[in-house]
Enzyme design. Structure first.
Site, PDB file in Angstrom:
ATOM      1  N   LYS A  56      75.999  55.565  80.049  1.00 42.30           N
ATOM      2  CA  LYS A  56      74.828  54.672  80.081  1.00 42.30           C
ATOM      3  C   LYS A  56      74.912  53.842  78.813  1.00 42.30           C
ATOM      4  O   LYS A  56      74.543  54.289  77.724  1.00 42.30           O
ATOM      5  CB  LYS A  56      73.538  55.509  80.083  1.00 42.30           C
ATOM      6  CG  LYS A  56      72.344  54.853  80.744  1.00 42.30           C
ATOM      7  CD  LYS A  56      71.908  53.534  80.170  1.00 42.30           C
ATOM      8  CE  LYS A  56      71.120  53.648  78.897  1.00 42.30           C
ATOM      9  NZ  LYS A  56      70.802  52.322  78.298  1.00 42.30           N
TER      10      LYS A  56
ATOM     11  N   GLU B 276      75.209  61.157  66.909  1.00 46.45           N
ATOM     12  CA  GLU B 276      75.588  60.309  65.767  1.00 46.45           C
ATOM     13  C   GLU B 276      74.426  59.342  65.570  1.00 46.45           C
ATOM     14  O   GLU B 276      74.194  58.467  66.397  1.00 46.45           O
ATOM     15  CB  GLU B 276      76.899  59.592  66.092  1.00 46.45           C
ATOM     16  CG  GLU B 276      77.614  59.158  64.831  1.00 46.45           C
ATOM     17  CD  GLU B 276      77.197  57.788  64.375  1.00 46.45           C
ATOM     18  OE1 GLU B 276      76.174  57.700  63.648  1.00 46.45           O
ATOM     19  OE2 GLU B 276      77.880  56.825  64.736  1.00 46.45           O
TER      20      GLU B 276
ATOM     21  N   CYS C  35      76.264  52.117  61.643  1.00 48.15           N
ATOM     22  CA  CYS C  35      75.723  53.420  61.241  1.00 48.15           C
ATOM     23  C   CYS C  35      76.200  53.805  59.853  1.00 48.15           C
ATOM     24  O   CYS C  35      75.475  54.409  59.082  1.00 48.15           O
ATOM     25  CB  CYS C  35      76.097  54.477  62.264  1.00 48.15           C
ATOM     26  SG  CYS C  35      77.836  54.444  62.679  1.00 48.15           S
TER      27      CYS C  35
ATOM     28  N   GLU D  32      66.852  54.018  56.796  1.00 53.38           N
ATOM     29  CA  GLU D  32      67.888  53.170  57.376  1.00 53.38           C
ATOM     30  C   GLU D  32      67.259  51.869  57.850  1.00 53.38           C
ATOM     31  O   GLU D  32      66.379  51.879  58.710  1.00 53.38           O
ATOM     32  CB  GLU D  32      68.555  53.883  58.561  1.00 53.38           C
ATOM     33  CG  GLU D  32      69.720  53.089  59.113  1.00 53.38           C
ATOM     34  CD  GLU D  32      70.424  53.781  60.277  1.00 53.38           C
ATOM     35  OE1 GLU D  32      69.732  54.256  61.181  1.00 53.38           O
ATOM     36  OE2 GLU D  32      71.671  53.837  60.268  1.00 53.38           O
TER      37      GLU D  32
END
Ligand code: NAD
Length: 494
Positions: free
Chosen positions: A188, A263, A297, A396
């Protein structure tokens, strides 16, 4: 079938419309609905994808199971699987420019970045295609009169939910090791960007992947994504994205008693000691935050600088930062737009809050003249010194925002580097060999670069995080272990 006006416009322009790939057949969503794909460079829809449903996910998981149990995929030898994967790598390279154009338009990333991403996507299939027949079982010395064999087997049907920041690379990174180990996969991809993966799935069909080996259902996270994560037919889940959704995926995996890799991003530090090679550090720290608009990331979003060189270092970074130029994917400058209006709002929110908090702005880059209106542009900003408890030092941002934070000595640097909830990657810049080793060992993260930094790089290198960055390892030979399991067979021969 409900088709929006933007989708009609797309159809009139002869642009691409992608359907789901289920059991080797391309088919629309079960209720016929579609989603528009918007280019971040100008805000215009340029393609459509299927808005996949729970029924579509169910059909894809069943097709994958059938491919394993009764179909051709489950009967292929490891070397045959590897050959198919190498062919897909070759096909990706043969369509390199077409795929790079799709990826750049879909994500807004500069063409040079998109081209590098397509090369990396191909490399995943080359690397894992070549590895498919090199993961062996074992025999174990046991009691007298026994022989014990350990088989390494596929997990079964693996589910893969990938993000929008590197769709092409993620297609390879997530699927290739799973396919190499003989799993059948259901992916997906992200609704914000997934056109290049859809084209690569078509190439997989062209090179002869058997029906059901590789299935893709597009759609919204809370619909198709949630249906995949909770499907009882999935044997293992691989997820890359936000910590919030990662938590949902892990809860769903727990309900089904399966494992998962997560992750979930980071707040990666680069530690610059006073003996660092200045000329080498400066371009790397700047690039590590503007690459992909900071939507990486492992972006190096915190630069920790020893106080004794702070002012000289800041002057050098400021000079480089001010020269950065932002523009559309086609303009191919240092930095493209962010993925969506939402992401732009989120990143601007961080920038405005930091300014309100009184964090000094050291430099701001410029959006270049001629950049299309309607795109989601945010010019990179350099902040410093950032207080250690400010959001810019801990959270983040996922945008082109770099924080400079001074430190006193080695002990202080280690404490500061490990002080966030995340732990994905760290960079250490020093000429002192002993310090390189000491500090690398002390980092709470999955990957450490010494005198260099490779945000997102290294197909051969195991990659993954600790703490809020997630768990499990992707890339390298490690990923093959995540996507396989042992079976112990004990022979009594007397
Ligand atoms: P997200 O976690 O919502 O989306 C990632 C993927 O998960 C997409 O494919 C999405 O469709 C799917 N998803 C969403 N909701 C789901 C659900 N309930 N169940 C199953 N799947 C679901 O990420 P986002 O909203 O696109 O981005 C938000 C933030 O996440 C970013 O600002 C960034 O901080 C982080 N992020 C990290 C990475 C990374 O590489 N680690 C990538 C993208 C985003």
């Amino acid at each position: 079938m409900s088709v929006s006006s933007a989708a009609r416009k797309v159809a009139e322009q002869g642009a691409v419309g992608f359907q789901n790939l289920v059991g080797g057949r391309w088919q629309p969503a079960s209720d016929g609905r579609t989603l528009d794909m918007v280019s971040p460079s100008d805000g215009e829809a340029f393609a459509t994808i299927a808005r996949g449903t729970k029924q579509d996910v169910d059909a894809a998981v069943k097709a994958a199971r059938q491919a394993l149990d009764e179909g051709a995929w489950g009967k292929l030898t490891a070397v045959e699987r590897g050959r198919l994967m190498m062919k897909l790598g070759e096909a990706i390279l043969a369509h390199h420019e077409e795929l790079a154009q799709l990826e750049a338009r879909d994500c807004g990333k500069p063409m040079k970045q998109a081209r590098a991403d397509i090369t990396a996507a191909a490399r995943y299939f080359e690397f894992y295609g070549a590895a498919a027949d090199k993961v062996h079982g074992e025999t174990i010395p046991f009691l007298d009169g026994y022989m014990v064999t350990i088989l390494r087997e596929p997990k079964g049907v693996t589910g893969h939910i990938i993000p929008w920041n590197y769709p092409a690379q993620m297609f390879g990174r997530s699927l290739a090791p799973a396919l190499a180990m003989g799993n059948a996969v259901v992916m997906k991809p992200a609704e914000d960007a997934c056109v290049a993966p859809m084209r690569m799935a078509q190439l997989a069909q062209d090179v002869g992947f058997p029906p059901g080996a590789l299935n893709v259902v597009t759609g919204l996270g809370e619909e198709a994504g949630a249906a995949l994560a909770s499907h009882p037919g999935i044997s293992f889940m691989s997820f890359t994205g936000s910590p919030e959704v990662g938590t949902l995926v892990q809860k769903a995996a727990a309900e089904n008693h399966i494992g998962c890799t997560l992750e979930l991003g980071g707040k990666s530090p680069q530690i610059v000691f006073e003996d660092a090679d200045f000329d080498a550090v400066v371009p790397v720290v700047v690039n590590a935050i503007v690459q992909n608009g900071g939507q990486t990331c492992s972006a190096g979003s915190r630069v920790l600088v020893q106080k004794s060189i702070h002012d000289r270092f800041v002057t050098a970074v400021k000079a480089r930062f001010s020269l950065l130029r932002v523009g559309s994917h086609a303009m191919d400058l240092d930095c493209g737009p962010l993925i969506s209006a939402n992401q732009k709002k989120r990143v601007l929110g961080f920038i405005e809050q930091a300014k309100k908090d009184g964090v000094p702005v050291l430099a701001e880059a410029q959006v270049a003249d001629g950049t299309p209106a309607g795109g989601f542009y945010v010019a990179p900003v350099l902040f410093g010194p950032v207080p250690r408890d400010n959001a810019l030092a801990c959270e983040e941002v996922f945008g082109p925002v770099l924080s400079i934070i001074p430190f006193e000595d080695e002990a202080d640097a280690i404490k500061l580097a490990n002080s966030t909830d995340y732990g994905l990657v760290a960079g250490i810049w020093t000429r002192d060999g002993g310090r390189q080793m000491r500090v690398a060992k002390k980092m709470h993260c999955g990957q450490v670069f010494v005198n260099g930094y490779g945000a997102g790089g290294g197909i051969e290198l195991p990659f993954g995080g600790v703490k809020k960055s997630g768990h499990g390892r992707e890339k390298g030979m490690e990923a093959l272990h995540e996507f396989s399991q042992t079976k112990t067979i004990v022979f009594k021969h007397g």
